[in-house]
Design a protein around this motif. Structure first.
Motif, PDB file in Angstrom:
ATOM      1  N   UNK A  26       0.809  -1.207   0.000  1.00 41.30           N
ATOM      2  CA  UNK A  26       0.000   0.000   0.000  1.00 41.30           C
ATOM      3  C   UNK A  26       0.853   1.273   0.000  1.00 41.30           C
ATOM      4  N   UNK A  27       1.939   1.271   0.768  1.00 43.81           N
ATOM      5  CA  UNK A  27       2.791   2.471   0.859  1.00 43.81           C
ATOM      6  C   UNK A  27       3.280   2.874  -0.531  1.00 43.81           C
ATOM      7  N   UNK A  28       3.621   1.897  -1.361  1.00 49.70           N
ATOM      8  CA  UNK A  28       4.136   2.214  -2.711  1.00 49.70           C
ATOM      9  C   UNK A  28       3.027   2.827  -3.563  1.00 49.70           C
ATOM     10  N   UNK A  29       1.872   2.167  -3.593  1.00 49.91           N
ATOM     11  CA  UNK A  29       0.820   2.693  -4.483  1.00 49.91           C
ATOM     12  C   UNK A  29       0.343   4.054  -3.987  1.00 49.91           C
ATOM     13  N   UNK A  30       0.333   4.234  -2.692  1.00 41.84           N
ATOM     14  CA  UNK A  30      -0.097   5.517  -2.132  1.00 41.84           C
ATOM     15  C   UNK A  30       0.871   6.624  -2.570  1.00 41.84           C
ATOM     16  N   UNK A  31       2.168   6.317  -2.545  1.00 38.35           N
ATOM     17  CA  UNK A  31       3.157   7.321  -2.982  1.00 38.35           C
ATOM     18  C   UNK A  31       2.978   7.626  -4.471  1.00 38.35           C
ATOM     19  N   UNK A  32       2.723   6.572  -5.264  1.00 40.98           N
ATOM     20  CA  UNK A  32       2.561   6.787  -6.715  1.00 40.98           C
ATOM     21  C   UNK A  32       1.303   7.629  -6.982  1.00 40.98           C
ATOM     22  N   UNK A  33       0.196   7.318  -6.285  1.00 45.40           N
ATOM     23  CA  UNK A  33      -1.022   8.138  -6.447  1.00 45.40           C
ATOM     24  C   UNK A  33      -0.682   9.614  -6.191  1.00 45.40           C
ATOM     25  N   UNK A  34       0.032   9.850  -5.081  1.00 41.07           N
ATOM     26  CA  UNK A  34       0.376  11.218  -4.683  1.00 41.07           C
ATOM     27  C   UNK A  34       1.222  11.901  -5.738  1.00 41.07           C
ATOM     28  N   UNK A  35       2.233  11.163  -6.242  1.00 45.99           N
ATOM     29  CA  UNK A  35       3.132  11.761  -7.250  1.00 45.99           C
ATOM     30  C   UNK A  35       2.366  12.119  -8.517  1.00 45.99           C
ATOM     31  N   UNK A  36       1.466  11.238  -8.923  1.00 44.26           N
ATOM     32  CA  UNK A  36       0.691  11.505 -10.143  1.00 44.26           C
ATOM     33  C   UNK A  36      -0.137  12.777  -9.956  1.00 44.26           C
ATOM     34  N   UNK A  37      -0.761  12.871  -8.791  1.00 41.96           N
ATOM     35  CA  UNK A  37      -1.622  14.030  -8.540  1.00 41.96           C
ATOM     36  C   UNK A  37      -0.789  15.317  -8.502  1.00 41.96           C
ATOM     37  N   UNK A  38       0.323  15.268  -7.786  1.00 38.77           N
ATOM     38  CA  UNK A  38       1.166  16.472  -7.676  1.00 38.77           C
ATOM     39  C   UNK A  38       1.719  16.896  -9.035  1.00 38.77           C
ATOM     40  N   UNK A  39       1.963  15.928  -9.910  1.00 37.45           N
ATOM     41  CA  UNK A  39       2.497  16.260 -11.239  1.00 37.45           C
ATOM     42  C   UNK A  39       1.388  16.708 -12.183  1.00 37.45           C
ATOM     43  N   UNK A  40       0.154  16.627 -11.755  1.00 40.20           N
ATOM     44  CA  UNK A  40      -0.963  17.119 -12.576  1.00 40.20           C
ATOM     45  C   UNK A  40      -1.586  16.088 -13.501  1.00 40.20           C
ATOM     46  N   UNK A  41      -1.391  14.801 -13.224  1.00 42.88           N
ATOM     47  CA  UNK A  41      -2.028  13.776 -14.067  1.00 42.88           C
ATOM     48  C   UNK A  41      -3.537  13.817 -13.840  1.00 42.88           C
ATOM     49  N   UNK A  42      -4.290  13.754 -14.940  1.00 48.40           N
ATOM     50  CA  UNK A  42      -5.748  13.823 -14.807  1.00 48.40           C
ATOM     51  C   UNK A  42      -6.406  12.604 -15.442  1.00 48.40           C
ATOM     52  N   UNK A  43      -7.715  12.683 -15.635  1.00 49.41           N
ATOM     53  CA  UNK A  43      -8.448  11.504 -16.123  1.00 49.41           C
ATOM     54  C   UNK A  43      -8.112  11.142 -17.562  1.00 49.41           C
ATOM     55  N   UNK A  44      -7.452  12.079 -18.257  1.00 48.59           N
ATOM     56  CA  UNK A  44      -7.106  11.800 -19.658  1.00 48.59           C
ATOM     57  C   UNK A  44      -5.662  11.293 -19.796  1.00 48.59           C
ATOM     58  N   UNK A  45      -4.981  11.128 -18.688  1.00 46.02           N
ATOM     59  CA  UNK A  45      -3.580  10.687 -18.756  1.00 46.02           C
ATOM     60  C   UNK A  45      -3.500   9.163 -18.842  1.00 46.02           C
TER      61      UNK A  45
END
Ligand code: GLY
Length: 379
Positions: free
Chosen positions: A97-116
């Motif tokens: 979980x710690x890994x996927x949680x970090x990846x979710x956070x990184x995607x959001x901070x980098x501006x990934x959206x529903x079209x990415x």
């Protein structure tokens, strides 16, 4: 809705209430799987021509990043495709979980959206983490798998199973979410370590035993060429495995019955992995599992002695173990099999080969039969 009078039977209630069946139209095409020696060179061209998203997140591990991740990122950027690389640590420990949680956070901070879109560039762990994240991020975004190990090319990158581990056991959290595309390039396997290659070969043997006499024959006849990783035979072997996996997944995407034949060797194998605290690689554990389950099948009268011998001999020829190492506590392994998620109501389900090329799932195999098979394979 509040019922003042509780209904006296479900049948009578059904007559009174409205029922809507929400029928979901199944997608006609779940995944496109491309297999070709050297196709990685054309990956960027395809992504340019048929974008997976407005921008791409390449999820990879530190090992693969150095080998191909960095180059792929450069090529994408040069082609005008906006891409970011997100790196995780190699190894099973990242499937949590710690890994996927970090990846979710990184995607959001980098501006990934529903079209990415996401690209899994790596082996089984990277594939699982990426598929898991893609299936949940912003209620799901497209992903493509670019498997770089034999195990991922012949099994884990196809079919959409994405699992992460809990401290209680392996793959206890997961989704089934199909990658839009899978790009399988056997030329990547040339640089794989001997151990990694052997690890994947266990899954190849598994596919052959449960589904394809022809693939089994190929493994017997072309042992030297496969061991030397000759391009033509490698491509043929990987392509046959991808076909087998696709057929099985098309017949039972949600793993409700038929797909479980792909767990041959895994009931015992997962228990061996857990018993050794994941120090034994997956393929090695599955190989021990296949030996036990093959012997069990013969003991239960489902598999001939002749086919049994061929399976055990093939594993040995590929230097895959067929014995439980001395000192392993088989009672503990049996206990772990009961607590595995493949067991139902505490009853152990095991895949038993019935001939080379076919298998059945047998539920509630008696513990005593498993003990006898264990005794036969103890070193
Ligand atoms: N690896 C087994 C499956 O995908 O069902």
């Amino acid at each position: 809705m509040i019922f003042v009078n509780s209904p006296d039977s479900w049948g009578r209630m059904l007559n009174r209430m409205e029922k809507i069946d929400l029928i979901l139209k199944r997608e006609e095409k779940l995944s496109e799987i491309f297999i070709g020696f050297g196709l990685i060179q054309f990956l960027v061209d395809d992504l340019k021509e048929r974008p997976l998203g407005n921008r791409l997140g390449i999820i990879t591990d530190t090992r693969v990043e150095n080998l191909v991740g960095y180059r792929l990122h450069q090529q994408l950027t040069r082609a005008g495709i906006r891409a970011d690389v997100i790196v995780i640590k190699p190894g099973e420990a990242s499937k949590r979980w710690e890994t996927v949680s970090r990846v979710f956070g990184e995607l959001f901070e980098k501006g990934f959206d529903r079209k990415s879109g996401l690209i899994a560039l790596g082996g089984g762990v990277v594939g699982d983490v990426t598929g898991f994240v893609a299936s949940l991020y912003m209620r799901s975004i497209p992903c493509a798998q670019v498997p770089t190990t034999l195990l991922a090319q012949v099994d884990s990158s196809l079919g959409g199973k994405n699992g992460i581990d809990l401290s209680h056991g392996k793959n206890l959290l997961g989704t089934i979410y199909q990658p839009r595309r899978v790009y399988v390039d056997p030329s990547i396997l040339e640089s794989l370590s001997e151990d990694e290659f052997r690890n994947g070969l266990a899954e190849v043997v598994k596919s052959a035993v449960v589904r394809s006499r022809e693939l089994f024959q190929l493994l017997e006849d072309c042992h030297d060429a496969i061991s030397e990783r000759q391009p033509k035979v490698l491509e043929e072997m990987v392509s046959r495995c991808c076909r087998i996996k696709s057929h099985v997944v098309m017949a039972d995407e949600n793993d409700t019955g038929f797909r479980r034949i792909l767990n041959f060797g895994h009931t015992v194998g997962h228990a061996v992995e857990a018993y050794t605290n994941y120090r034994v690689p997956h393929g090695v554990a599955v190989s021990i599992g296949m030996a036990v389950e093959t012997i069990l099948s013969t003991r239960m009268g489902a598999l001939s002695h002749e086919d049994n011998k061929r399976i055990i001999n093939l594993l040995r020829r590929y230097d895959l173990p067929t014995r439980i190492p001395r000192g392993y506590d088989t009672e503990k392994i049996l206990g772990l099999m009961v607590s595995d998620k493949k067991a139902e109501d505490g009853r152990i389900a095991i895949v038993l080969p019935t001939t080379i090329g076919d298998a059945v799932v047998r539920k509630a195999v008696p513990d005593e039969s498993i003990r006898e098979a264990f005794r036969e394979v103890q070193a």
